[in-house]
Scaffold this motif. Structure first.
Motif, short mmCIF file in Angstrom:
data_model
loop_
_atom_site.label_atom_id
_atom_site.label_comp_id
_atom_site.label_asym_id
_atom_site.label_seq_id
_atom_site.Cartn_x
_atom_site.Cartn_y
_atom_site.Cartn_z
N ARG A 177 0.83 -1.20 0.00
CA ARG A 177 0.00 0.00 0.00
C ARG A 177 0.87 1.26 0.00
NH1 ARG A 177 -3.28 -1.17 4.25
NH2 ARG A 177 -2.15 0.11 5.74
N PRO B 233 -0.45 -2.49 13.80
CA PRO B 233 -1.85 -2.17 14.09
C PRO B 233 -2.67 -3.44 14.18
CG PRO B 233 -1.39 -1.82 11.79
CD PRO B 233 -0.10 -2.19 12.41
N THR B 234 -3.79 -3.34 14.89
CA THR B 234 -4.69 -4.49 14.90
C THR B 234 -5.53 -4.44 13.64
OG1 THR B 234 -6.17 -3.13 16.18
CG2 THR B 234 -4.91 -4.79 17.38
N VAL B 235 -5.72 -5.58 13.05
CA VAL B 235 -6.51 -5.64 11.83
C VAL B 235 -7.75 -6.46 12.11
CG1 VAL B 235 -6.53 -6.47 9.46
CG2 VAL B 235 -4.51 -5.37 10.37
N SER B 236 -8.86 -5.98 11.63
CA SER B 236 -10.14 -6.64 11.90
C SER B 236 -10.13 -8.08 11.38
CB SER B 236 -11.25 -5.85 11.22
OG SER B 236 -12.38 -6.67 11.07
N ALA C 16 -12.47 -9.67 10.51
CA ALA C 16 -13.51 -9.84 9.49
C ALA C 16 -12.93 -9.84 8.09
CB ALA C 16 -14.54 -8.71 9.61
N LEU C 17 -11.69 -9.37 7.95
CA LEU C 17 -11.11 -9.27 6.61
C LEU C 17 -10.29 -10.51 6.28
CD1 LEU C 17 -9.96 -5.56 6.61
CD2 LEU C 17 -12.04 -6.55 5.68
N GLU D 258 -8.53 -2.56 -8.32
CA GLU D 258 -9.22 -1.27 -8.34
C GLU D 258 -9.95 -1.09 -9.66
OE1 GLU D 258 -6.95 2.14 -7.30
OE2 GLU D 258 -6.38 1.32 -5.35
#
Lengths: 617, 189
Positions: free
Chosen positions: B77, B170-173, B175-176, B185
């Protein structure tokens, strides 16, 4: 009682929160006491950052996977604030709300109407500038509560129970201040005080200096605060004086609202480089243009940071997966940087050169009223000259301006990310000192040691402590005098507007928590129908008393017309249009907003006058 | 373990009486007492009962190594690292590769600086003479060249090494799906 004083810098492009523990009550270290603001930085990824980008993104329903926009305190969030809003919004500009603060202070639009994003497709649920500001504040409140008041025992730490100070540009008009207050209340922050940003920057400097400030600033000193933020430039002059053996800070003057900031500078660089790329036959799409703007900012910082470099390459990635094949190359040379930024935005101009103003057409009203002249130094010259004239004609001038053609600062405090570039600070000092020498004055010095990004939030939190009677407080009250328009009675002449006089209702320098006298002028209001008054302000008429009348407002440059004020007297409209005689009175609330009321003559009725949020067409 | 009450003889007598009848009358009670009795025989009574090893359902590899995938997706990213690695560099002149490398360098560096505190293992400059004491950490310091004899050793520092002093991913959800390193894209007209 509040445990913390919390300073919120609600900026055009970034917001930050600082806090001061009132129970400990001692100045903080320079790295301490910034709230880490949890925000989404990518779908499903929450990170805490010191700055919250002031961007709101309104996604479509299917745009992000379910649950990926959840925040630690709100698992089912459907809109986005902060870093992800900014980065993703760059690719979907029609759903991105930006510069809400500039819209909030734009008198040409109805700031309570849902109008942003400006070019959104019809299915997007638009928000008003007021609502966008409220969402940023709500995010900050929830981030605070999530950090400090998560359990029941900590409930006393919740933001709603603290002393909250929100900063506004010194040049914000009464309606914009009122709207900021309203946004805070909508965000669930009831106890707030407003503080002008340049003052907050000076408070932060005072806190960092501790007792040492007495060595650095002496009575008689005139401090110019030059605050160039992401979207606005703001000037204030604060003087140090001694009264009854006590050192006192007095805010002498503030500048006009100038929509010109660091973002304009980065854009100027990007547009120039884009033209060059276009000449080479390379066309950038909007996303690449964004990358170019970002690259230009990096290149600018590199060049300003290292004087030995002559040029810095900039690489703009393509959007496709072919990185090497899709990358465009360009470069920024020192020559271009100096021509565009140093000379373009901070030109070496004589004191007498005033900013260009272009005539506005009616259509231009709908866009943000950006400054027509990018020369920050020219705006500064105009400010210092105008204020010197105002002070010269004032018998009670806090600063000596005799035989000076402009207001002479003795010290300069810089604020705003733009001045991370040392050469730009140096340029402002060079230009200012050139003016001073030419006018027979001594050169001014720079007050060093300010944190350019965070001092407004830090200073605001420190102000919460100062307000309890510690340290030095900056006095000054309102930086403008306020007037309502009164039509003169004259026989109707076709094609001629009756001249309008301006009645002073609030003098210059009204302190918070005070009210002005009642001017003798009487108005007749019709019951049950809205009545409007034209409303004016002046930042240079320092000595008008309540009740003073200025003849014919037309063509007077020292009077600035604001959006009108309006009231409706309760009751039924009377068949014969009975008039109720009233007087107008102004008060500055403890919060720092201006309030106007009608007092019924020979009666007890009182009505608040609304500061209208939209200029008359 | 919570503190046990001190039981007197009579209290124990009463308990024995209760237990006798309850074991007879109540199957669940008997089932609950049985492991205690077994433990008494085995001599393990009084030790904290080990929680039964619930056989954890084996995580699929992308879940087990989710944070590695998240790191890749951050490097992509910010710094387009995967694009860079997946592209065939052979066909491009060095200048083009260099321009792309600036993007990769700047973005990946930002990620590394943001999420990791990195510092050299040894503070000395490379090339400096260093002494490796007895009892050194063999994971942090690797000996090369003529490795013989007993520490302390003296030698020249060839590479100062890197160690992460801080890890703040970072914490990543959950759900992904972590397998999606970068989404496709599609721009709508």
């Amino acid at each position: 009682m509040a445990r913390y004083a919390i300073g919120i810098d609600l900026g055009t492009t970034h917001s930050a929160v600082s806090y001061f523990n009132l129970e400990e009550g001692k100045p903080r270290g320079s790295a301490q006491s910034m709230l880490p603001i949890a925000q989404l930085t990518a779908p499903g990824t929450v990170e805490a950052r010191t700055l919250l980008p002031s961007f709101l993104y309104l996604p479509s329903e299917q745009e992000f996977p379910a649950g990926s926009l959840g925040l630690p305190w709100k698992a089912d969030a459907t809109t986005l604030v902060g870093e992800l809003a900014r980065t993703h919004g760059a690719k979907v500009p029609t759903r991105l709300v930006s510069s809400a603060k500039s819209w909030l202070s734009h008198p040409g639009v109805d700031r309570r109407s849902a109008m942003l994003p400006w070019q959104a497709p019809p299915e997007v649920q638009r928000v008003s500038p007021l609502e966008a500001s409220a969402r940023y504040l709500r995010h900050l409140r929830e981030a605070w509560d999530h950090t400090f008041a998560r359990t029941r025992e900590e409930a006393g730490n919740s933001l709603a129970q603290q002393d909250v100070i929100i900063t506004v540009p010194a040049s914000f008009d009464p309606a914009a201040r009122e709207l900021t207050l309203e946004a805070a209340q909508a965000a669930g922050i009831p106890n707030i005080t407003l503080l002008e940003e340049p003052q907050a920057a000076l408070y932060a400097w005072l806190e960092a200096q501790g007792e040492g400030f007495r060595k650095r600033v002496k009575p008689g000193e005139v401090i110019l605060v030059v605050d160039v933020g992401g979207g606005t430039s703001d000037f204030s002059v604060i003087t140090v004086r001694e009264r009854g053996g006590e050192v006192e800070l007095v805010r002498v003057a503030v500048g006009d609202h100038i929509l010109l900031g660091g973002d304009n500078m980065d854009l100027a660089l990007a547009h120039t480089l884009n033209q060059r790329l276009a000449a080479e036959g390379k066309k950038l799409d909007p996303w690449q243009f964004n990358a170019l703007t970002y690259g230009s900012r990096q290149a600018k910082e590199t060049l300003y940071g290292d004087p030995t470099l002559a040029r810095v390459p900039i690489a703009i990635p393509g959007r496709g997966s072919s990185l090497i094949g899709g990358t465009l190359r360009t470069e920024l040379s020192r020559e271009e940087l100096e021509k565009l930024l140093t000379d373009g935005f901070f030109p070496v101009s004589p004191m007498t050169e005033l900013p260009r103003t272009a005539r506005r057409t009616g259509l231009a009203q709908m866009a943000l009223p950006y400054a027509q002249d990018p020369g920050v130094t020219r705006h500064l010259a105009a400010f210092l000259t105008r204020q010197a004239q105002a002070l010269a004609s004032s018998p009670d001038s806090p600063v000596d301006v005799r035989s000076k053609s402009f207001l002479h600062p003795t010290a300069v405090l810089f604020n705003g990310g733009v001045f991370k570039a040392g050469p730009l600070k140096a340029r402002v000092m060079e230009v200012l000192n050139g003016w001073l020498t030419a006018d027979g004055g001594a050169p001014a010095k720079e007050l060093e040691g300010a944190d350019l990004d965070l001092s407004v939030a830090r200073g605001a939190a420190y102000y919460g402590w100062v307000r309890q009677g510690h340290g030095l407080r900056i006095r000054g009250g309102t930086a403008r005098a306020y007037y309502v328009g009164v039509e003169t009675a004259m026989p109707a002449v076709p094609g001629m507007e009756p001249p309008v006089k301006a009645l002073c209702v609030a003098p210059f320098g009204m302190e918070e928590g005070t009210q002005a006298d009642v001017p003798p002028q009487e108005f007749g209001l019709v019951t049950g129908e809205p009545t409007q008054f034209r409303f004016f302000a002046s930042s240079v008429r320092r000595d008008d008393k309540v009740g003073n009348m200025i003849d014919d407002v037309a063509g007077r440059e020292e009077l600035e017309e604001l959006a009108p004020i309006e009231t409706t007297l309760p009751g039924q409209p009377q068949p014969y249009g009975d008039l109720t005689p009233v007087n107008l009175q102004a008060a500055v609330t403890e919060v720092g907003t201006l309030e106007l009321r009608c007092l019924e003559k020979n009666g007890t009725g009182r009505w608040k006058l609304e500061l209208n949020v939209r200029m008359k067409e | 373990m919570t503190e046990q009450p001190q039981l007197s003889f009579f209290a124990r007598l009463w308990l024995a009486f209760l237990c006798f009848w309850r074991v007879l009358a109540s199957r669940p009670f008997a089932q609950a007492v049985y492991p205690l009795s077994q433990g008494y025989d085995a001599g393990t009574l009084g030790r904290p009962a080990l929680p039964k090893e619930e056989p954890k359902p084996a995580l699929p590899p992308e879940r087990e190594h989710a944070s590695a995938l998240v790191l890749l997706s951050m490097l992509q990213r910010e710094g387009r690292l995967i694009d860079f690695l997946q592209e065939n560099v052979a066909g491009f002149p060095d200048a083009d590769v260099g321009a792309a490398a600036r993007i990769v360098h700047e973005g990946c560096r930002k990620v590394v600086q943001q999420y990791l505190g990195l510092k050299p293992v040894l503070p000395q400059g490379e090339g400096a003479a260093v002494t490796v004491p007895a009892g050194f950490d063999a994971q942090r310091i690797r000996l090369t060249g003529n490795v013989a004899g007993q520490p302390p050793y003296s030698g020249a520092l060839k590479h100062h090494g890197w160690v992460a002093t801080e890890v703040k991913f970072p914490t990543v959800s959950p759900a992904l799906d972590p397998r999606v390193v970068a989404p496709a894209e599609v721009e709508l007209a």
